[in-house]
Motif scaffolding. Structure first.
Motif, mmCIF file in Angstrom:
data_model
loop_
_atom_site.group_PDB
_atom_site.id
_atom_site.type_symbol
_atom_site.label_atom_id
_atom_site.label_comp_id
_atom_site.label_asym_id
_atom_site.label_seq_id
_atom_site.Cartn_x
_atom_site.Cartn_y
_atom_site.Cartn_z
ATOM 1 N N LEU A 6 32.073 43.894 40.900
ATOM 2 C CA LEU A 6 33.087 42.894 41.239
ATOM 3 C C LEU A 6 33.713 42.320 39.979
ATOM 4 O O LEU A 6 34.940 42.174 39.891
ATOM 5 N N GLN A 7 32.899 42.006 38.979
ATOM 6 C CA GLN A 7 33.410 41.425 37.737
ATOM 7 C C GLN A 7 34.316 42.408 36.991
ATOM 8 O O GLN A 7 35.302 42.009 36.367
ATOM 9 N N GLU A 8 33.992 43.691 37.056
ATOM 10 C CA GLU A 8 34.843 44.707 36.426
ATOM 11 C C GLU A 8 36.184 44.820 37.154
ATOM 12 O O GLU A 8 37.240 44.945 36.525
ATOM 13 N N LEU A 9 36.137 44.770 38.485
ATOM 14 C CA LEU A 9 37.367 44.908 39.270
ATOM 15 C C LEU A 9 38.314 43.729 39.067
ATOM 16 O O LEU A 9 39.526 43.876 39.236
ATOM 17 N N LEU A 16 41.011 45.585 42.821
ATOM 18 C CA LEU A 16 40.096 44.622 43.435
ATOM 19 C C LEU A 16 40.509 44.321 44.869
ATOM 20 O O LEU A 16 39.683 44.379 45.792
ATOM 21 N N VAL A 17 41.782 43.992 45.096
ATOM 22 C CA VAL A 17 42.260 43.659 46.438
ATOM 23 C C VAL A 17 42.122 44.856 47.370
ATOM 24 O O VAL A 17 41.694 44.718 48.522
ATOM 25 N N GLU A 18 42.458 46.050 46.887
ATOM 26 C CA GLU A 18 42.334 47.252 47.711
ATOM 27 C C GLU A 18 40.879 47.484 48.116
ATOM 28 O O GLU A 18 40.594 47.846 49.262
ATOM 29 N N ALA A 209 30.089 32.561 42.345
ATOM 30 C CA ALA A 209 29.328 31.610 41.539
ATOM 31 C C ALA A 209 29.969 31.466 40.165
ATOM 32 O O ALA A 209 30.132 32.450 39.437
ATOM 33 N N GLY A 210 30.374 30.246 39.844
ATOM 34 C CA GLY A 210 30.929 29.962 38.530
ATOM 35 C C GLY A 210 32.413 30.166 38.383
ATOM 36 O O GLY A 210 32.968 29.906 37.310
ATOM 37 N N ALA A 211 33.108 30.638 39.447
ATOM 38 C CA ALA A 211 34.536 30.905 39.272
ATOM 39 C C ALA A 211 35.293 30.791 40.584
ATOM 40 O O ALA A 211 34.760 31.040 41.669
ATOM 41 N N TYR A 212 36.567 30.394 40.448
ATOM 42 C CA TYR A 212 37.525 30.386 41.562
ATOM 43 C C TYR A 212 38.824 30.975 41.038
ATOM 44 O O TYR A 212 39.419 30.442 40.105
ATOM 45 N N LEU A 213 39.246 32.101 41.610
ATOM 46 C CA LEU A 213 40.442 32.787 41.142
ATOM 47 C C LEU A 213 41.471 32.893 42.254
ATOM 48 O O LEU A 213 41.114 33.004 43.426
ATOM 49 N N THR A 214 42.748 32.886 41.865
ATOM 50 C CA THR A 214 43.841 33.087 42.800
ATOM 51 C C THR A 214 44.691 34.254 42.307
ATOM 52 O O THR A 214 45.056 34.306 41.126
ATOM 53 N N PHE A 215 45.004 35.174 43.229
ATOM 54 C CA PHE A 215 45.831 36.335 42.910
ATOM 55 C C PHE A 215 47.124 36.256 43.717
ATOM 56 O O PHE A 215 47.129 35.780 44.852
ATOM 57 N N ALA A 216 48.199 36.742 43.126
ATOM 58 C CA ALA A 216 49.496 36.788 43.807
ATOM 59 C C ALA A 216 50.036 38.217 43.722
ATOM 60 O O ALA A 216 49.846 38.898 42.708
ATOM 61 N N LYS A 217 50.690 38.646 44.784
ATOM 62 C CA LYS A 217 51.241 39.996 44.804
ATOM 63 C C LYS A 217 52.671 39.970 44.279
ATOM 64 O O LYS A 217 53.532 39.268 44.802
ATOM 65 N N SER A 218 52.923 40.752 43.247
ATOM 66 C CA SER A 218 54.254 40.864 42.664
ATOM 67 C C SER A 218 54.798 42.265 42.906
ATOM 68 O O SER A 218 54.126 43.109 43.510
ATOM 69 N N GLU A 219 55.988 42.519 42.438
ATOM 70 C CA GLU A 219 56.569 43.843 42.607
ATOM 71 C C GLU A 219 55.760 44.903 41.858
ATOM 72 O O GLU A 219 55.719 46.067 42.256
ATOM 73 N N ALA A 220 55.099 44.501 40.785
ATOM 74 C CA ALA A 220 54.304 45.445 39.998
ATOM 75 C C ALA A 220 52.874 45.574 40.495
ATOM 76 O O ALA A 220 52.105 46.392 39.996
ATOM 77 N N TRP A 222 49.233 43.315 42.087
ATOM 78 C CA TRP A 222 48.553 42.023 42.127
ATOM 79 C C TRP A 222 48.298 41.517 40.712
ATOM 80 O O TRP A 222 47.936 42.285 39.814
ATOM 81 N N ILE A 223 48.484 40.210 40.530
ATOM 82 C CA ILE A 223 48.233 39.575 39.240
ATOM 83 C C ILE A 223 47.390 38.320 39.456
ATOM 84 O O ILE A 223 47.381 37.738 40.535
ATOM 85 N N VAL A 224 46.686 37.897 38.391
ATOM 86 C CA VAL A 224 45.914 36.649 38.443
ATOM 87 C C VAL A 224 46.857 35.489 38.179
ATOM 88 O O VAL A 224 47.489 35.428 37.124
ATOM 89 N N SER A 225 46.976 34.580 39.144
ATOM 90 C CA SER A 225 47.867 33.429 38.957
ATOM 91 C C SER A 225 47.098 32.164 38.610
ATOM 92 O O SER A 225 47.689 31.187 38.143
ATOM 93 N N ASP A 226 45.783 32.165 38.817
ATOM 94 C CA ASP A 226 44.972 30.986 38.479
ATOM 95 C C ASP A 226 43.533 31.436 38.318
ATOM 96 O O ASP A 226 43.036 32.277 39.074
ATOM 97 N N ASN A 227 42.860 30.906 37.326
ATOM 98 C CA ASN A 227 41.455 31.257 37.074
ATOM 99 C C ASN A 227 40.739 30.005 36.592
ATOM 100 O O ASN A 227 40.982 29.536 35.477
ATOM 101 N N ARG A 228 39.886 29.462 37.445
ATOM 102 C CA ARG A 228 39.196 28.217 37.111
ATOM 103 C C ARG A 228 37.689 28.450 37.103
ATOM 104 O O ARG A 228 37.131 29.021 38.038
ATOM 105 N N LYS A 229 37.045 27.977 36.057
ATOM 106 C CA LYS A 229 35.594 28.052 36.019
ATOM 107 C C LYS A 229 35.015 26.903 36.835
ATOM 108 O O LYS A 229 35.596 25.823 36.905
ATOM 109 N N GLN A 230 33.887 27.170 37.472
ATOM 110 C CA GLN A 230 33.192 26.135 38.227
ATOM 111 C C GLN A 230 31.813 25.925 37.632
ATOM 112 O O GLN A 230 31.169 26.883 37.179
ATOM 113 N N SER A 231 31.370 24.670 37.645
ATOM 114 C CA SER A 231 30.076 24.351 37.032
ATOM 115 C C SER A 231 28.915 24.512 38.003
ATOM 116 O O SER A 231 27.764 24.372 37.605
#
Length: 410
Positions: A6-9, A16-18, A209-220, A222-231
């Motif tokens: 999962l971390q590699e994807l 990852l989304v696929e 565990a430890g992370a919350y990420l948001t992905f958005a689909k663009s013409e190119a 999927w891209i990471v639009s937000d990446n927040r660490k969690q404690s």
């Protein structure tokens, strides 16, 4: 999927989304709203064809008209789900622990305060309802700022915990990611939003565990639009699921019941009102005239033609369908007719026996996915409280468990 995979994807969001969306095949969850049932669909319960003729330019041609038929849907699936939720979670779950010192007592009090401030006692019934309606739902916890009065006598802390429910009802497509031994390692939520140009954008949130990420689909892709660490050391979500819809076993019976009711209503429209049959009729009084006189020739007669009552076989089939629907889903049948003969002095044991199948189903939910989810909620909140109030970190091991009750009418 293992955690390292999962971390590699995550480095390649499109893959990852696929991968995540391929973990579960697409499925169509039928609507429980009566207006969406098959009996309301004109392609399934078609309008009645009426053949006739008319003359056009001296030529007689056949015509076809269509007449609306009666459509009587049933909300029985909603009733099944509501009963299941009421029996299992109608009585709020008690958060139980036996603190051995002041630190553990503070931990216990903070967890209970968080549950109360998020109205979890009321939301539990919604969780069970969503499970029965869509098979799955999830709760996600997050930290937000609070004023110094939020925690009251427990202390002046800057943060509090909030919770939101996710399900297909709110337009969320949920995918649980598990490892090879079945442990949950991540939750993803697919949804759509409108951008500044009012265009629809596909989004995907991922909690682990430890992370919350948001992905958005663009013409190119999927891209990471937000990446927040969690404690938090634990993932901040609780996932609930069940293998089958609450009403899945009786869908065909419900369809047949709606067809019977609709067909019978059509029959009543055609023959329910008495019809006057006359032979050798000579004259008739004016419409609406009191004491109307009918004149008939010698040997003539008047009689009212009325349809016989519905066949016993029709009534029996309807009763068998209803009884089967309630029996197959362990749902109490508490119509006014079913309750006949139950007086104010009905013994409590009689009520318990009458509700025994529904009680056993509620216990299965409390000891199954829903109950395990509630326990996981408590375990996560202990971790979260130790971060909000570092002084109680040593009390994370406090055993906090849910005490369930089954709702029974008295």
């Amino acid at each position: 999927m293992e955690l390292n995979t999962l971390q590699e994807l995550i480095q390649d969001p499109t893959k990852l989304v696929e991968k995540i969306t391929s973990l579960r095949p697409n499925e169509v969850i039928p609507s429980i709203q009566p207006e969406d049932h098959e009996v309301m669909d004109e392609t399934i319960r078609k309008k009645r064809q009426i053949k006739g003729t008319k003359v056009v330019d001296g030529v007689e041609i056949e015509t076809t008209d269509y007449e609306e038929v009666t459509r009587i849907p049933s909300p029985i699936e909603k009733n099944i789900i509501d009963w299941a939720a009421q029996m299992a979670a109608g009585t709020p779950t008690e958060c139980f622990a036996t603190p051995q010192n002041a630190t553990e007592q503070t931990m216990y009090d903070m967890v209970r305060h968080t549950l109360k401030s998020n109205k979890v006692g009321y939301l539990d019934k919604t969780v069970v309802r969503l499970m029965g309606t869509y098979k799955r739902c999830a709760e996600v916890w997050f930290t937000e700022d609070c004023d110094e009065t939020h925690w009251g006598v427990l202390g002046k802390f800057k943060k509090r915990m909030r919770m939101m429910l996710l399900s297909a009802e709110t337009g969320d497509e949920l995918y649980l990611v598990t490892n090879n031994v079945g442990d949950a390692i991540a939750l993803t939520r697919g949804y759509k939003i409108k951008d500044e140009e009012d265009k629809e954008v596909e989004m995907l949130d991922l909690w682990m565990a430890g992370a919350y990420l948001t992905f958005a689909k663009s013409e190119a892709g999927w891209i990471v639009s937000d990446n927040r660490k969690q404690s938090y050391k634990k993932a901040s979500f609780v996932y609930y699921s069940q293998d089958r819809l609450e009403y899945e076993d009786i869908i065909q019976k419900r369809k047949r019941l709606e067809t019977l009711d609709s067909d019978h209503a059509d029959q009543n429209l055609a023959t329910g009102s008495p019809i006057l049959v006359a032979s050798k009729l000579m004259g008739i009084g004016k419409r609406g005239e009191t004491g109307k006189v009918f004149e008939v020739e010698e040997g003539g007669k008047l009689e009212m033609l009325e349809a016989a009552g519905s066949p016993d076989s029709l009534k029996m089939e309807r009763e068998n369908l209803l009884n089967g629907i309630y029996y197959d889903t362990n749902t109490p049948n508490m119509s006014i007719f079913d309750a006949e003969g139950m007086g104010a002095n009905t013994p409590g044991i009689t009520i318990k026996l009458r509700f025994l199948p529904a009680t056993l189903k509620a216990i299965n939910k409390q000891t199954g996915s829903w109950g395990m989810g509630v326990q996981r909620r408590y375990n996560f909140l202990k971790e979260a409280m130790s971060i909000i109030n570092t002084g109680i970190a040593s009390a994370v091991g406090l055993d906090i468990t849910p005490k369930f009750q089954v709702y029974l009418p008295s």
